[in-house]
Design a protein around this motif. Structure first.
Motif, PDB file in Angstrom:
ATOM      1  N   MET A 128     -76.258 -16.020  27.641  1.00 20.26           N
ATOM      2  CA  MET A 128     -75.003 -15.853  26.914  1.00 20.26           C
ATOM      3  C   MET A 128     -75.156 -14.849  25.787  1.00 20.26           C
ATOM      4  SD  MET A 128     -72.578 -18.739  25.136  1.00 20.26           S
ATOM      5  CE  MET A 128     -73.828 -19.183  23.952  1.00 20.26           C
ATOM      6  N   ASN A 129     -76.210 -14.940  24.984  1.00 20.34           N
ATOM      7  CA  ASN A 129     -76.494 -13.966  23.936  1.00 20.34           C
ATOM      8  C   ASN A 129     -75.308 -13.721  23.010  1.00 20.34           C
ATOM      9  OD1 ASN A 129     -78.256 -12.971  26.509  1.00 20.34           O
ATOM     10  ND2 ASN A 129     -79.385 -12.706  24.605  1.00 20.34           N
ATOM     11  N   LEU A 130     -74.928 -14.750  22.279  1.00 19.82           N
ATOM     12  CA  LEU A 130     -73.797 -14.626  21.360  1.00 19.82           C
ATOM     13  C   LEU A 130     -74.079 -13.582  20.275  1.00 19.82           C
ATOM     14  CD1 LEU A 130     -72.605 -18.277  20.626  1.00 19.82           C
ATOM     15  CD2 LEU A 130     -71.297 -16.465  21.732  1.00 19.82           C
ATOM     16  N   PRO A 131     -73.165 -12.667  20.040  1.00 23.03           N
ATOM     17  CA  PRO A 131     -73.297 -11.735  18.924  1.00 23.03           C
ATOM     18  C   PRO A 131     -72.757 -12.374  17.650  1.00 23.03           C
ATOM     19  CG  PRO A 131     -71.327 -11.210  20.150  1.00 23.03           C
ATOM     20  CD  PRO A 131     -71.967 -12.380  20.857  1.00 23.03           C
ATOM     21  N   ASP A 132     -72.887 -11.660  16.547  1.00 22.57           N
ATOM     22  CA  ASP A 132     -72.306 -12.132  15.287  1.00 22.57           C
ATOM     23  C   ASP A 132     -70.796 -11.910  15.289  1.00 22.57           C
ATOM     24  OD1 ASP A 132     -74.819 -12.811  14.355  1.00 22.57           O
ATOM     25  OD2 ASP A 132     -75.156 -10.853  13.411  1.00 22.57           O
ATOM     26  N   ASN A 133     -70.108 -12.758  14.532  1.00 24.05           N
ATOM     27  CA  ASN A 133     -68.675 -12.608  14.263  1.00 24.05           C
ATOM     28  C   ASN A 133     -67.773 -12.806  15.481  1.00 24.05           C
ATOM     29  OD1 ASN A 133     -69.286 -11.872  11.536  1.00 24.05           O
ATOM     30  ND2 ASN A 133     -69.763  -9.799  12.255  1.00 24.05           N
ATOM     31  N   LEU A 134     -68.278 -13.434  16.543  1.00 28.46           N
ATOM     32  CA  LEU A 134     -67.424 -13.741  17.687  1.00 28.46           C
ATOM     33  C   LEU A 134     -66.754 -15.106  17.508  1.00 28.46           C
ATOM     34  CD1 LEU A 134     -66.381 -13.008  20.523  1.00 28.46           C
ATOM     35  CD2 LEU A 134     -68.416 -14.133  21.457  1.00 28.46           C
ATOM     36  N   LEU A 135     -67.480 -16.056  16.924  1.00 34.78           N
ATOM     37  CA  LEU A 135     -66.967 -17.402  16.708  1.00 34.78           C
ATOM     38  C   LEU A 135     -66.571 -17.590  15.250  1.00 34.78           C
ATOM     39  CD1 LEU A 135     -69.714 -19.475  18.613  1.00 34.78           C
ATOM     40  CD2 LEU A 135     -67.660 -18.390  19.552  1.00 34.78           C
ATOM     41  N   PRO A 136     -65.739 -18.574  14.950  1.00 37.28           N
ATOM     42  CA  PRO A 136     -65.470 -18.916  13.550  1.00 37.28           C
ATOM     43  C   PRO A 136     -66.768 -19.313  12.841  1.00 37.28           C
ATOM     44  CG  PRO A 136     -63.875 -19.968  15.001  1.00 37.28           C
ATOM     45  CD  PRO A 136     -64.920 -19.371  15.894  1.00 37.28           C
TER      46      PRO A 136
ATOM     47  N   TRP B 277     -85.461 -11.671  29.746  1.00 36.93           N
ATOM     48  CA  TRP B 277     -84.209 -11.795  28.999  1.00 36.93           C
ATOM     49  C   TRP B 277     -83.657 -10.443  28.572  1.00 36.93           C
ATOM     50  CZ3 TRP B 277     -83.433 -16.591  25.401  1.00 36.93           C
ATOM     51  CH2 TRP B 277     -83.700 -17.754  26.132  1.00 36.93           C
ATOM     52  N   SER B 278     -84.518  -9.435  28.554  1.00 35.32           N
ATOM     53  CA  SER B 278     -84.062  -8.092  28.162  1.00 35.32           C
ATOM     54  C   SER B 278     -83.298  -7.409  29.283  1.00 35.32           C
ATOM     55  CB  SER B 278     -85.266  -7.226  27.761  1.00 35.32           C
ATOM     56  OG  SER B 278     -85.958  -7.802  26.667  1.00 35.32           O
ATOM     57  N   VAL B 279     -83.505  -7.864  30.516  1.00 39.86           N
ATOM     58  CA  VAL B 279     -82.796  -7.282  31.663  1.00 39.86           C
ATOM     59  C   VAL B 279     -81.523  -8.092  31.866  1.00 39.86           C
ATOM     60  CG1 VAL B 279     -82.928  -6.694  34.104  1.00 39.86           C
ATOM     61  CG2 VAL B 279     -85.000  -6.619  32.691  1.00 39.86           C
ATOM     62  N   LYS B 280     -80.434  -7.617  31.324  1.00 40.22           N
ATOM     63  CA  LYS B 280     -79.189  -8.370  31.371  1.00 40.22           C
ATOM     64  C   LYS B 280     -78.012  -7.440  31.601  1.00 40.22           C
ATOM     65  CE  LYS B 280     -78.625  -8.339  26.311  1.00 40.22           C
ATOM     66  NZ  LYS B 280     -77.331  -7.640  26.217  1.00 40.22           N
TER      67      LYS B 280
ATOM     68  N   LEU C   3     -84.469 -10.091  17.344  1.00 41.18           N
ATOM     69  CA  LEU C   3     -85.040  -9.012  16.536  1.00 41.18           C
ATOM     70  C   LEU C   3     -84.804  -7.651  17.178  1.00 41.18           C
ATOM     71  CD1 LEU C   3     -88.454 -10.565  15.417  1.00 41.18           C
ATOM     72  CD2 LEU C   3     -86.568  -9.879  13.921  1.00 41.18           C
ATOM     73  N   ALA C   4     -84.764  -7.630  18.500  1.00 38.64           N
ATOM     74  CA  ALA C   4     -84.535  -6.371  19.221  1.00 38.64           C
ATOM     75  C   ALA C   4     -83.071  -5.959  19.221  1.00 38.64           C
ATOM     76  CB  ALA C   4     -85.038  -6.497  20.661  1.00 38.64           C
ATOM     77  N   GLY C   5     -82.211  -6.776  18.626  1.00 35.45           N
ATOM     78  CA  GLY C   5     -80.794  -6.432  18.519  1.00 35.45           C
ATOM     79  C   GLY C   5     -79.961  -6.779  19.727  1.00 35.45           C
ATOM     80  N   MET C   6     -80.509  -7.567  20.656  1.00 39.54           N
ATOM     81  CA  MET C   6     -79.756  -7.943  21.855  1.00 39.54           C
ATOM     82  C   MET C   6     -79.003  -9.252  21.679  1.00 39.54           C
ATOM     83  SD  MET C   6     -82.384  -6.807  24.898  1.00 39.54           S
ATOM     84  CE  MET C   6     -83.860  -7.355  24.040  1.00 39.54           C
ATOM     85  N   SER C   7     -79.056  -9.814  20.500  1.00 44.37           N
ATOM     86  CA  SER C   7     -78.346 -11.049  20.190  1.00 44.37           C
ATOM     87  C   SER C   7     -78.174 -11.119  18.683  1.00 44.37           C
ATOM     88  CB  SER C   7     -79.135 -12.262  20.707  1.00 44.37           C
ATOM     89  OG  SER C   7     -78.400 -13.444  20.533  1.00 44.37           O
ATOM     90  N   GLY C   8     -77.223 -11.934  18.222  1.00 41.61           N
ATOM     91  CA  GLY C   8     -76.954 -12.001  16.789  1.00 41.61           C
ATOM     92  C   GLY C   8     -77.667 -13.169  16.125  1.00 41.61           C
ATOM     93  N   TRP C   9     -78.041 -12.973  14.856  1.00 37.98           N
ATOM     94  CA  TRP C   9     -78.692 -14.048  14.118  1.00 37.98           C
ATOM     95  C   TRP C   9     -77.739 -15.200  13.844  1.00 37.98           C
ATOM     96  CZ3 TRP C   9     -83.650 -14.524  14.092  1.00 37.98           C
ATOM     97  CH2 TRP C   9     -84.468 -13.392  14.135  1.00 37.98           C
ATOM     98  N   GLN C  10     -76.475 -14.897  13.638  1.00 38.83           N
ATOM     99  CA  GLN C  10     -75.521 -15.983  13.413  1.00 38.83           C
ATOM    100  C   GLN C  10     -75.402 -16.885  14.637  1.00 38.83           C
ATOM    101  OE1 GLN C  10     -71.716 -14.563  12.097  1.00 38.83           O
ATOM    102  NE2 GLN C  10     -72.561 -13.351  10.412  1.00 38.83           N
ATOM    103  N   GLY C  11     -75.553 -16.310  15.801  1.00 46.02           N
ATOM    104  CA  GLY C  11     -75.447 -17.089  17.024  1.00 46.02           C
ATOM    105  C   GLY C  11     -76.767 -17.662  17.506  1.00 46.02           C
ATOM    106  N   TYR C  12     -77.817 -17.559  16.684  1.00 46.76           N
ATOM    107  CA  TYR C  12     -79.142 -18.005  17.113  1.00 46.76           C
ATOM    108  C   TYR C  12     -79.133 -19.475  17.523  1.00 46.76           C
ATOM    109  CZ  TYR C  12     -84.222 -18.601  17.089  1.00 46.76           C
ATOM    110  OH  TYR C  12     -85.524 -18.860  17.456  1.00 46.76           O
ATOM    111  N   GLY C  13     -78.460 -20.308  16.760  1.00 48.88           N
ATOM    112  CA  GLY C  13     -78.446 -21.739  17.061  1.00 48.88           C
ATOM    113  C   GLY C  13     -77.793 -22.058  18.389  1.00 48.88           C
ATOM    114  N   TRP C  14     -76.603 -21.509  18.610  1.00 41.95           N
ATOM    115  CA  TRP C  14     -75.902 -21.767  19.869  1.00 41.95           C
ATOM    116  C   TRP C  14     -76.630 -21.121  21.046  1.00 41.95           C
ATOM    117  CZ3 TRP C  14     -73.044 -25.678  20.449  1.00 41.95           C
ATOM    118  CH2 TRP C  14     -72.184 -26.122  19.442  1.00 41.95           C
ATOM    119  N   ASN C  15     -77.188 -19.940  20.841  1.00 40.61           N
ATOM    120  CA  ASN C  15     -77.971 -19.319  21.908  1.00 40.61           C
ATOM    121  C   ASN C  15     -79.166 -20.195  22.282  1.00 40.61           C
ATOM    122  OD1 ASN C  15     -76.425 -16.976  22.271  1.00 40.61           O
ATOM    123  ND2 ASN C  15     -77.437 -15.933  20.575  1.00 40.61           N
TER     124      ASN C  15
END
Length: 221
Positions: free
Chosen positions: A1-9, A56-59, A98-110
């Motif tokens: 799923m790799n949630l980015p930042d600022n997608l969810l409330p 996980w990098s191949v997405k 860290l590689a920028g393929m996912s957001g830190w805000q979404g780390y928990g849900w990811n």
């Protein structure tokens, strides 16, 4: 799923971080670290983490948060057990973030959807099969690896879809028509990849599988 930042409330992000922190803390405090005391199993665990980082990098994806990639969670669970698997997957997720393929805000849900949920499903299938079915190599491989890998991927897809729906990130009709059905295809890929990997390990390196005992599964009747 790799949630980015600022997608969810923002409240949803904090909830995910808190839930995953509790689960990860439990895993760290109760993990059987003695299994990694020797260099050989430690190298296997670290090598599996590096391999999953590449996997996980191949997405691919269609919109922010709507990504697809293989997980490898079932293989990690069968190799190291649920707690060490979860810790290893957290290392993988940290590297991907860290590689920028996912957001830190979404780390928990990811972590919850791509780690804790499929690990729980994978171990639940193994636990039931271990107690209810005969000790047979084909039961271990086809049920725990093939079926477990497919169901773990399907659970991750459904969990991500429900999260995006309930948080209002995307309309339900779009998610259930243009996102969730593709997990049927990727679940098959996950099943085949996991099944092949576990089969090779069971035959050539059974010591790599903490849930497999060759004296038990391969004993002569």
């Amino acid at each position: 799923m790799n949630l980015p930042d600022n997608l969810l409330p923002s409240g949803w992000y904090w909830t995910g971080q808190g839930l995953y922190a509790l689960i990860l803390l439990w895993a760290i405090l109760t993990a059987p670290w003695r299994k990694l005391r020797d260099a050989s199993p430690l190298n296997v665990w670290l090598g599996a983490c590096v391999l999953l980082m590449a996997l996980w990098s191949v997405k691919t994806g269609i919109k922010p948060g709507l990504n697809f990639h293989l997980l490898g969670t079932t293989a990690m669970t069968l190799m190291f057990g649920p707690r060490l698997a979860l810790i290893g997957l957290s290392i993988v997720l940290t590297a991907v973030t860290l590689a920028g393929m996912s957001g830190w805000q979404g780390y928990g849900w990811n972590g919850l959807i791509m780690g804790a949920l499929p690990v729980a499903v994978s171990y639940g299938i193994y636990w039931l099969a271990d107690r209810k079915l005969p000790n047979h190599l084909f039961v271990y491989i086809f049920l725990n690896a093939f079926f477990g890998g497919a169901l773990a991927m399907a659970a991750a897809g459904l969990g991500g879809t429900l999260l995006l729906q309930l948080s209002g990130a995307y309309p339900p009709a779009y998610l259930y028509h243009d996102y969730l059905p593709y997990f049927i295809l990727i679940a098959w890929s996950e099943a085949v990849t996991t099944g092949m990997a576990i089969t090779l390990m069971a035959v050539y390196s059974p010591l790599w599988l903490s849930t497999f005992d060759d004296a038990r599964y391969l004993r002569r009747k």
